[in-house]
Design an enzyme around this catalytic site. Structure first.
Site, PDB file in Angstrom:
ATOM      1  N   SER A   7       0.841  -1.201   0.000  1.00  0.00           N
ATOM      2  CA  SER A   7       0.000   0.000   0.000  1.00  0.00           C
ATOM      3  C   SER A   7       0.872   1.246   0.000  1.00  0.00           C
ATOM      4  O   SER A   7       1.619   1.497   0.960  1.00  0.00           O
ATOM      5  CB  SER A   7      -0.900   0.008   1.233  1.00  0.00           C
ATOM      6  OG  SER A   7      -1.403   1.311   1.423  1.00  0.00           O
ATOM      7  N   HIS A  32      -1.282  -1.541  -4.190  1.00  0.00           N
ATOM      8  CA  HIS A  32      -2.535  -1.186  -3.516  1.00  0.00           C
ATOM      9  C   HIS A  32      -2.580   0.331  -3.337  1.00  0.00           C
ATOM     10  O   HIS A  32      -1.680   0.934  -2.750  1.00  0.00           O
ATOM     11  CB  HIS A  32      -2.597  -1.898  -2.161  1.00  0.00           C
ATOM     12  CG  HIS A  32      -3.908  -1.756  -1.458  1.00  0.00           C
ATOM     13  ND1 HIS A  32      -5.028  -2.494  -1.777  1.00  0.00           N
ATOM     14  CD2 HIS A  32      -4.285  -0.935  -0.435  1.00  0.00           C
ATOM     15  CE1 HIS A  32      -6.026  -2.160  -0.986  1.00  0.00           C
ATOM     16  NE2 HIS A  32      -5.610  -1.211  -0.163  1.00  0.00           N
ATOM     17  N   ASP A  34      -4.722   3.434  -1.965  1.00  0.00           N
ATOM     18  CA  ASP A  34      -5.782   3.810  -1.032  1.00  0.00           C
ATOM     19  C   ASP A  34      -6.267   5.222  -1.293  1.00  0.00           C
ATOM     20  O   ASP A  34      -5.558   6.189  -0.997  1.00  0.00           O
ATOM     21  CB  ASP A  34      -5.249   3.739   0.405  1.00  0.00           C
ATOM     22  CG  ASP A  34      -5.100   2.313   0.887  1.00  0.00           C
ATOM     23  OD1 ASP A  34      -6.060   1.541   0.775  1.00  0.00           O
ATOM     24  OD2 ASP A  34      -4.007   1.974   1.385  1.00  0.00           O
ATOM     25  N   MET A  36      -8.754   8.140  -0.284  1.00  0.00           N
ATOM     26  CA  MET A  36      -9.587   8.559   0.852  1.00  0.00           C
ATOM     27  C   MET A  36     -10.103   9.965   0.613  1.00  0.00           C
ATOM     28  O   MET A  36      -9.341  10.835   0.192  1.00  0.00           O
ATOM     29  CB  MET A  36      -8.749   8.560   2.132  1.00  0.00           C
ATOM     30  CG  MET A  36      -8.133   7.219   2.455  1.00  0.00           C
ATOM     31  SD  MET A  36      -7.161   7.381   3.957  1.00  0.00           S
ATOM     32  CE  MET A  36      -6.582   5.701   4.130  1.00  0.00           C
ATOM     33  N   HIS A  65      -8.363   0.946  -3.986  1.00  0.00           N
ATOM     34  CA  HIS A  65      -9.285   0.782  -2.856  1.00  0.00           C
ATOM     35  C   HIS A  65      -9.926   2.143  -2.581  1.00  0.00           C
ATOM     36  O   HIS A  65      -9.281   3.041  -2.045  1.00  0.00           O
ATOM     37  CB  HIS A  65      -8.462   0.274  -1.649  1.00  0.00           C
ATOM     38  CG  HIS A  65      -9.263   0.091  -0.407  1.00  0.00           C
ATOM     39  ND1 HIS A  65      -8.669  -0.114   0.832  1.00  0.00           N
ATOM     40  CD2 HIS A  65     -10.604   0.060  -0.188  1.00  0.00           C
ATOM     41  CE1 HIS A  65      -9.620  -0.248   1.749  1.00  0.00           C
ATOM     42  NE2 HIS A  65     -10.791  -0.139   1.161  1.00  0.00           N
ATOM     43  N   MET A  67     -11.996   4.453  -0.583  1.00  0.00           N
ATOM     44  CA  MET A  67     -12.650   4.741   0.702  1.00  0.00           C
ATOM     45  C   MET A  67     -13.303   6.109   0.561  1.00  0.00           C
ATOM     46  O   MET A  67     -12.847   7.116   1.110  1.00  0.00           O
ATOM     47  CB  MET A  67     -11.602   4.713   1.827  1.00  0.00           C
ATOM     48  CG  MET A  67     -11.194   3.300   2.188  1.00  0.00           C
ATOM     49  SD  MET A  67      -9.659   3.250   3.116  1.00  0.00           S
ATOM     50  CE  MET A  67      -8.503   3.296   1.780  1.00  0.00           C
ATOM     51  N   MET A 136     -11.466  -5.848   5.752  1.00  0.00           N
ATOM     52  CA  MET A 136     -10.672  -4.852   6.473  1.00  0.00           C
ATOM     53  C   MET A 136     -10.312  -5.416   7.852  1.00  0.00           C
ATOM     54  O   MET A 136     -11.191  -5.824   8.615  1.00  0.00           O
ATOM     55  CB  MET A 136     -11.467  -3.547   6.659  1.00  0.00           C
ATOM     56  CG  MET A 136     -11.643  -2.713   5.404  1.00  0.00           C
ATOM     57  SD  MET A 136     -10.122  -2.261   4.552  1.00  0.00           S
ATOM     58  CE  MET A 136      -9.257  -1.288   5.793  1.00  0.00           C
ATOM     59  N   GLY A 144      -0.782   1.968   9.450  1.00  0.00           N
ATOM     60  CA  GLY A 144      -0.052   1.776  10.696  1.00  0.00           C
ATOM     61  C   GLY A 144      -0.884   1.421  11.917  1.00  0.00           C
ATOM     62  O   GLY A 144      -0.419   1.564  13.048  1.00  0.00           O
ATOM     63  N   ASP A 174      -6.612  -6.353   4.585  1.00  0.00           N
ATOM     64  CA  ASP A 174      -5.972  -5.035   4.573  1.00  0.00           C
ATOM     65  C   ASP A 174      -5.963  -4.403   5.966  1.00  0.00           C
ATOM     66  O   ASP A 174      -7.018  -4.144   6.545  1.00  0.00           O
ATOM     67  CB  ASP A 174      -6.782  -4.147   3.599  1.00  0.00           C
ATOM     68  CG  ASP A 174      -6.184  -2.771   3.386  1.00  0.00           C
ATOM     69  OD1 ASP A 174      -5.091  -2.495   3.918  1.00  0.00           O
ATOM     70  OD2 ASP A 174      -6.821  -1.975   2.666  1.00  0.00           O
ATOM     71  N   GLY A 176      -2.749  -3.565   9.189  1.00  0.00           N
ATOM     72  CA  GLY A 176      -2.019  -4.126  10.329  1.00  0.00           C
ATOM     73  C   GLY A 176      -1.348  -5.460  10.073  1.00  0.00           C
ATOM     74  O   GLY A 176      -1.032  -6.189  11.020  1.00  0.00           O
ATOM     75  N   GLY A 196       1.280  -2.002   4.137  1.00  0.00           N
ATOM     76  CA  GLY A 196       1.854  -0.670   3.941  1.00  0.00           C
ATOM     77  C   GLY A 196       3.116  -0.500   4.751  1.00  0.00           C
ATOM     78  O   GLY A 196       4.238  -0.628   4.244  1.00  0.00           O
TER      79      GLY A 196
HETATM   80  C1  DX5 Z   1      -6.368   1.635   5.696  1.00  0.00           C
HETATM   81  C2  DX5 Z   1      -5.853   1.316   4.311  1.00  0.00           C
HETATM   82  C3  DX5 Z   1      -4.739   0.334   4.289  1.00  0.00           C
HETATM   83  C4  DX5 Z   1      -3.463   0.772   4.928  1.00  0.00           C
HETATM   84  C5  DX5 Z   1      -2.663  -0.447   5.312  1.00  0.00           C
HETATM   85  O1  DX5 Z   1      -7.474   2.469   5.614  1.00  0.00           O
HETATM   86  O2  DX5 Z   1      -6.897   0.782   3.525  1.00  0.00           O
HETATM   87  O3  DX5 Z   1      -4.488  -0.127   2.966  1.00  0.00           O
HETATM   88  O4  DX5 Z   1      -2.699   1.588   4.083  1.00  0.00           O
HETATM   89  O5  DX5 Z   1      -1.523  -0.012   5.966  1.00  0.00           O
HETATM   90  P1  DX5 Z   1      -0.785  -0.855   7.105  1.00  0.00           P
HETATM   91  O6  DX5 Z   1      -0.258  -2.097   6.444  1.00  0.00           O
HETATM   92  O7  DX5 Z   1       0.289   0.071   7.541  1.00  0.00           O
HETATM   93  O8  DX5 Z   1      -1.795  -1.173   8.172  1.00  0.00           O
HETATM   94 ZN    ZN Z   2      -6.503  -0.303   1.524  1.00  0.00          ZN
END
Ligand code: DX5
Ligand code: ZN
Length: 228
Positions: A7, A32, A34, A36, A65, A67, A136, A144, A174, A176, A196
């Site tokens: 990500s 990936h 993201d 937002m 993705h 969001m 999720m 993070g 996706d 953590g 990520g």
């Molecule tokens: C969260 C995102 C994830 C995030 C994952 O809203 O959709 O894709 O970037 O990042 P890590 O791997 O750091 O949890």
């Molecule tokens: Zn994501």
């Protein structure tokens, strides 16, 4: 096949091109991305211009993705920018079936993402149409965060649900994920791993290679649990 989807939310944006090239050269299949909107989730990340710009220089599969509220409004824009897979949050769509149908109509792969508290039952009448389900394992909005343990049972339940219905789609997880919990996530039934922080923090090539080694190690065990 198990796939790693780094990500870019966790990338160093100053060195984004370089870091994407590094993961591509390390043999990663997916990127990936993201998106937002600051409304569906509290923060704003980036939009289609960024994707247009990296599309010119990367052959990775762009796993976008969204969001965002009512993503149906933006699907064409993200297709034109270069998305290969578009995943929408089930909770953000008033007309989820229409949204998925539209993604497919445009010739893209369609995914539906479920927040930690969303029941798998929202998939009941749309499973045939999906290329991917994204579970999720954190509440969306930030990179993070810590992996939510109840996700493992949800992945198992989803895998069983797909088997029972005789349908097959990718199961992406996706949030953590680290090398310490990835084995459990894969054993539960996932085959696309978003990561990520655990890819972009530290030595990227080393991080990717360690994930690949973990995938190779666990492959046999997974085949014993879920078949080939
Ligand atoms: C969260 C995102 C994830 C995030 C994952 O809203 O959709 O894709 O970037 O990042 P890590 O791997 O750091 O949890
Ligand atoms: Zn994501």
């Amino acid at each position: 096949m198990i796939k790693l989807a780094p990500s870019i939310l966790a990338a160093d944006f100053w060195a984004l091109g370089e870091q994407i090239r590094t993961i591509e050269e390390a043999g990663v299949p997916y990127l990936h991305i993201d998106v937002m909107d600051g409304s569906y989730v509290p923060s704003i990340s980036f939009g289609s211009p960024l994707i247009t710009s990296i599309r010119k220089n990367s052959k990775l599969v762009f796993d976008v993705h969204l969001m965002v509220e009512e993503p149906i409004r933006m699907i064409k824009e993200f297709k034109e920018a270069g998305a290969d897979i578009i995943t929408v949050q089930a909770e953000a769509c008033t007309h989820l079936h229409r949204t998925i149908s539209y993604i497919k109509e445009l010739g893209l792969k369609a995914g539906v993402s479920l927040n930690p508290s969303t029941s798998l039952s929202v998939l009941d009448y749309i499973m045939d149409d999906l290329d991917m389900v994204l579970i999720m394992s954190v509440n969306p909005g930030y990179g993070g965060q810590a992996f939510i343990p109840s996700t493992l049972q949800k992945i198992r339940d989803l895998k069983e649900k797909a088997l029972k219905a005789g349908v097959s789609f990718d199961i992406e997880v996706d949030g953590g994920i680290t090398r310490d919990n990835v084995d459990e996530v894969l054993k539960a039934g996932a085959n696309v791993i978003v990561s990520g922080t655990a890819v972009f923090r530290g030595d990227i090539v080393d991080n990717v290679n360690k994930y690949k080694q973990a995938f190779d190690r666990i492959k046999k065990e997974i085949e014993d649990i879920h078949g080939k």
